[in-house]
Design a protein around this motif. Structure first.
Motif, PDB file in Angstrom:
ATOM      1  N   PHE A  83       4.260   2.830 -14.993  1.00  0.00           N
ATOM      2  CA  PHE A  83       5.062   1.707 -15.487  1.00  0.00           C
ATOM      3  C   PHE A  83       4.629   0.452 -14.739  1.00  0.00           C
ATOM      4  CE2 PHE A  83       7.411   3.709 -12.041  1.00  0.00           C
ATOM      5  CZ  PHE A  83       7.747   2.637 -11.213  1.00  0.00           C
ATOM      6  N   VAL A  84       4.931  -0.694 -15.332  1.00  0.00           N
ATOM      7  CA  VAL A  84       4.547  -1.983 -14.757  1.00  0.00           C
ATOM      8  C   VAL A  84       5.785  -2.667 -14.194  1.00  0.00           C
ATOM      9  CG1 VAL A  84       3.604  -4.269 -15.255  1.00  0.00           C
ATOM     10  CG2 VAL A  84       2.600  -2.244 -16.338  1.00  0.00           C
ATOM     11  N   TRP A  85       5.626  -3.216 -12.990  1.00  0.00           N
ATOM     12  CA  TRP A  85       6.716  -3.963 -12.348  1.00  0.00           C
ATOM     13  C   TRP A  85       6.098  -5.087 -11.519  1.00  0.00           C
ATOM     14  CZ3 TRP A  85      10.219  -1.954  -7.777  1.00  0.00           C
ATOM     15  CH2 TRP A  85      11.246  -2.876  -7.571  1.00  0.00           C
ATOM     16  N   GLY A  86       6.480  -6.314 -11.829  1.00  0.00           N
ATOM     17  CA  GLY A  86       6.002  -7.457 -11.074  1.00  0.00           C
ATOM     18  C   GLY A  86       4.496  -7.639 -11.113  1.00  0.00           C
ATOM     19  N   GLY A  87       3.881  -7.296 -12.243  1.00  0.00           N
ATOM     20  CA  GLY A  87       2.447  -7.485 -12.383  1.00  0.00           C
ATOM     21  C   GLY A  87       1.594  -6.359 -11.842  1.00  0.00           C
ATOM     22  N   ARG A  88       2.218  -5.317 -11.299  1.00  0.00           N
ATOM     23  CA  ARG A  88       1.480  -4.167 -10.799  1.00  0.00           C
ATOM     24  C   ARG A  88       1.859  -2.926 -11.595  1.00  0.00           C
ATOM     25  NH1 ARG A  88       3.299  -6.752  -5.991  1.00  0.00           N
ATOM     26  NH2 ARG A  88       1.591  -7.627  -4.768  1.00  0.00           N
ATOM     27  N   ARG A  89       0.893  -2.052 -11.784  1.00  0.00           N
ATOM     28  CA  ARG A  89       1.159  -0.787 -12.468  1.00  0.00           C
ATOM     29  C   ARG A  89       1.250   0.324 -11.426  1.00  0.00           C
ATOM     30  NH1 ARG A  89       1.150   1.154 -17.514  1.00  0.00           N
ATOM     31  NH2 ARG A  89       0.403  -0.848 -18.334  1.00  0.00           N
ATOM     32  N   TYR A  90       2.341   1.101 -11.516  1.00  0.00           N
ATOM     33  CA  TYR A  90       2.594   2.157 -10.541  1.00  0.00           C
ATOM     34  C   TYR A  90       2.576   3.524 -11.214  1.00  0.00           C
ATOM     35  CZ  TYR A  90       4.402  -1.746  -7.739  1.00  0.00           C
ATOM     36  OH  TYR A  90       4.538  -2.918  -7.064  1.00  0.00           O
ATOM     37  N   GLU A 102       9.120  -1.345 -20.152  1.00  0.00           N
ATOM     38  CA  GLU A 102       8.640  -1.042 -18.804  1.00  0.00           C
ATOM     39  C   GLU A 102       9.806  -0.977 -17.815  1.00  0.00           C
ATOM     40  OE1 GLU A 102       5.675  -0.187 -17.994  1.00  0.00           O
ATOM     41  OE2 GLU A 102       4.560  -0.716 -19.795  1.00  0.00           O
ATOM     42  N   ARG A 103      10.745  -1.888 -17.943  1.00  0.00           N
ATOM     43  CA  ARG A 103      11.908  -1.887 -17.043  1.00  0.00           C
ATOM     44  C   ARG A 103      12.751  -0.642 -17.269  1.00  0.00           C
ATOM     45  NH1 ARG A 103      13.415  -6.331 -18.272  1.00  0.00           N
ATOM     46  NH2 ARG A 103      12.783  -7.582 -16.483  1.00  0.00           N
ATOM     47  N   HIS A 104      12.916  -0.254 -18.514  1.00  0.00           N
ATOM     48  CA  HIS A 104      13.718   0.930 -18.817  1.00  0.00           C
ATOM     49  C   HIS A 104      13.052   2.181 -18.244  1.00  0.00           C
ATOM     50  CE1 HIS A 104      17.067   2.653 -21.084  1.00  0.00           C
ATOM     51  NE2 HIS A 104      16.280   3.689 -21.310  1.00  0.00           N
ATOM     52  N   THR A 117       0.858  -1.181   0.000  1.00  0.00           N
ATOM     53  CA  THR A 117       0.000   0.000   0.000  1.00  0.00           C
ATOM     54  C   THR A 117       0.894   1.230   0.000  1.00  0.00           C
ATOM     55  OG1 THR A 117      -1.685  -1.164   1.294  1.00  0.00           O
ATOM     56  CG2 THR A 117      -1.830   1.240   1.205  1.00  0.00           C
ATOM     57  N   GLY A 118       0.898   1.957  -1.104  1.00  0.00           N
ATOM     58  CA  GLY A 118       1.698   3.173  -1.174  1.00  0.00           C
ATOM     59  C   GLY A 118       3.168   2.939  -1.425  1.00  0.00           C
ATOM     60  N   CYS A 119       3.546   1.722  -1.821  1.00  0.00           N
ATOM     61  CA  CYS A 119       4.944   1.432  -2.163  1.00  0.00           C
ATOM     62  C   CYS A 119       4.955   0.275  -3.147  1.00  0.00           C
ATOM     63  CB  CYS A 119       5.771   1.090  -0.917  1.00  0.00           C
ATOM     64  SG  CYS A 119       5.297  -0.455  -0.098  1.00  0.00           S
ATOM     65  N   LYS A 148       9.129  10.999  -4.888  1.00  0.00           N
ATOM     66  CA  LYS A 148       9.884   9.934  -4.229  1.00  0.00           C
ATOM     67  C   LYS A 148       9.059   9.182  -3.190  1.00  0.00           C
ATOM     68  CE  LYS A 148      13.950  11.091  -2.721  1.00  0.00           C
ATOM     69  NZ  LYS A 148      15.082  11.484  -1.841  1.00  0.00           N
ATOM     70  N   PHE A 149       8.243   9.914  -2.415  1.00  0.00           N
ATOM     71  CA  PHE A 149       7.459   9.298  -1.361  1.00  0.00           C
ATOM     72  C   PHE A 149       5.967   9.443  -1.594  1.00  0.00           C
ATOM     73  CE2 PHE A 149      11.460  10.490   0.964  1.00  0.00           C
ATOM     74  CZ  PHE A 149      11.970   9.187   0.996  1.00  0.00           C
ATOM     75  N   ASP A 150       5.586   9.368  -2.851  1.00  0.00           N
ATOM     76  CA  ASP A 150       4.167   9.428  -3.216  1.00  0.00           C
ATOM     77  C   ASP A 150       3.937   8.437  -4.357  1.00  0.00           C
ATOM     78  OD1 ASP A 150       1.538   9.985  -3.752  1.00  0.00           O
ATOM     79  OD2 ASP A 150       1.852  12.092  -4.291  1.00  0.00           O
ATOM     80  N   VAL A 151       3.551   7.222  -3.985  1.00  0.00           N
ATOM     81  CA  VAL A 151       3.425   6.119  -4.945  1.00  0.00           C
ATOM     82  C   VAL A 151       1.981   5.653  -4.979  1.00  0.00           C
ATOM     83  CG1 VAL A 151       4.197   3.808  -5.557  1.00  0.00           C
ATOM     84  CG2 VAL A 151       5.779   5.388  -4.416  1.00  0.00           C
ATOM     85  N   GLU A 152       1.435   5.579  -6.169  1.00  0.00           N
ATOM     86  CA  GLU A 152       0.067   5.107  -6.364  1.00  0.00           C
ATOM     87  C   GLU A 152       0.102   3.791  -7.128  1.00  0.00           C
ATOM     88  OE1 GLU A 152      -4.004   6.431  -8.784  1.00  0.00           O
ATOM     89  OE2 GLU A 152      -2.275   7.797  -8.656  1.00  0.00           O
ATOM     90  N   ILE A 153      -0.546   2.778  -6.589  1.00  0.00           N
ATOM     91  CA  ILE A 153      -0.685   1.493  -7.287  1.00  0.00           C
ATOM     92  C   ILE A 153      -1.961   1.554  -8.098  1.00  0.00           C
ATOM     93  CG2 ILE A 153      -0.833  -1.010  -7.029  1.00  0.00           C
ATOM     94  CD1 ILE A 153       0.573  -0.707  -4.327  1.00  0.00           C
ATOM     95  N   VAL A 154      -1.815   1.552  -9.417  1.00  0.00           N
ATOM     96  CA  VAL A 154      -2.969   1.731 -10.306  1.00  0.00           C
ATOM     97  C   VAL A 154      -3.726   0.443 -10.459  1.00  0.00           C
ATOM     98  CG1 VAL A 154      -3.700   2.495 -12.587  1.00  0.00           C
ATOM     99  CG2 VAL A 154      -1.723   3.559 -11.501  1.00  0.00           C
ATOM    100  N   THR A 155      -3.006  -0.678 -10.666  1.00  0.00           N
ATOM    101  CA  THR A 155      -3.666  -1.987 -10.780  1.00  0.00           C
ATOM    102  C   THR A 155      -2.860  -2.997 -10.002  1.00  0.00           C
ATOM    103  OG1 THR A 155      -2.414  -2.453 -12.840  1.00  0.00           O
ATOM    104  CG2 THR A 155      -4.639  -1.527 -13.046  1.00  0.00           C
TER     105      THR A 155
END
Length: 302
Positions: free
Chosen positions: A283-290, A200-202, A61-63, A295-302
């Motif tokens: 971007f997508v990482w590990g099956g989640r879209r962020y 996505e990784r780039h 949640t938030g990261c 720096k300290f404000d991260v939203e998990i979109v899916t």
């Protein structure tokens, strides 16, 4: 003799890395295998090794999922000396002992990666990752989460865990909290799979630099643009020069890969890729879209 150590291995699958590391542990050490969910295949890992324990981190949640896993593992760790590692490279039999020896001489230490591509785009980008990634990490003594050893007292533990649970990059944040010495030990890490995954990784790599070292983004963008112009307007000399540069970097780290010959087109391609990565909103990482607002404000979109 090395003190008791906790090794943190975030993974969702029963990879060979678990056994590689477990066989290097002393009876007082522990390996925490950290997954996301109880439905992950590694959650059913057996008790072949008594000092290997599976920890379910839960949904972030938030990261990022990786940051959440590392934070959970650090909270569960029994010992003061810790090692972070990943499941995407081979851990030779003396890997853990060599880290202990280096820590006892130098304090917090980190090893290096060399990204080996597995799709056309990641293969093409190998020289860029070697110069900007492997060499850049080594030259600036940045921590790499795939192989880093430190102790609790080496950083502000509580503040670090608080910040880790509200950001994306685990080792990007660790480099801000911890002074490490980069060891000239390189692990080949296979990346890619598909062109989409490489893009996505780039994007993630570029945004990590942007969030943690914004001035570096400016410098890298400026230097890369000059090199690309050099490649376009003086192709013969640029082709020779960039290939020699990449050859020197590969040789310095003991890597033999034919991809050294791709330095010239890789540098040209890096400019539009960097622009694209900096303008992407998610971007997508590990099956989640962020969506990484700051720096300290991260939203998990899916």
């Amino acid at each position: 003799m090395a003190p008791p150590t906790t090794v943190l291995l975030p993974t969702t699958t029963q990879s060979s890395a678990i056994e590689e590391i477990a066989t290097q542990l002393t009876p007082s050490d522990e390996l925490l295998v950290i997954c996301d969910r109880e439905t992950d295949s590694v959650a059913d890992y057996g008790d072949e090794f008594r000092n290997v324990r599976v920890v379910v981190a839960g949904e972030p949640t938030g990261c990022s999922g990786k940051a959440n896993a590392i934070a959970t593992g650090m909270e569960e760790a029994t010992h003061d000396r810790l090692v972070w590692t990943d499941d995407d490279f081979h851990h030779p039999p003396n890997w853990l002992a060599a880290l202990h020896e280096a820590y006892d001489r130098k304090g917090p230490v980190s090893e290096l990666y060399f990204f080996v591509g597995s799709d056309p785009l990641s293969i093409l980008l190998e020289p860029i990752y070697a110069i900007g990634g492997t060499l850049g990490t080594y030259a600036t003594d940045k921590a790499w989460g795939g192989a880093v050893m430190f102790e609790r007292d080496d950083l502000d533990w509580e503040s670090f865990l608080r910040d880790l649970r509200r950001t994306v990059s685990d080792d990007g944040l660790l480099s801000e909290y911890l002074d490490t010495t980069s060891l000239k030990r390189v692990h080949p890490v296979e990346i890619g799979g598909t062109i989409r995954q490489t893009i996505e990784r780039h994007v993630r790599f570029t945004q990590i630099v942007r969030q943690h070292n914004p001035w570096d983004t400016v410098v890298v963008g400026f230097v890369t643009s000059l090199l690309a112009l050099f490649c376009l307007f003086v192709p013969l000399y640029a082709g020779i020069g960039t290939t020699l540069l990449a050859t020197g970097v590969y040789a310095y780290f003991g890597v033999r890969r034919w991809t050294v010959l791709l330095a010239y087109p890789a540098i040209i391609l890096q400019v539009p890729l960097m622009v694209y990565a900096l303008t992407r909103r998610t971007f997508v990482w590990g099956g989640r879209r962020y969506r990484w607002h700051s720096k300290f404000d991260v939203e998990i979109v899916t």
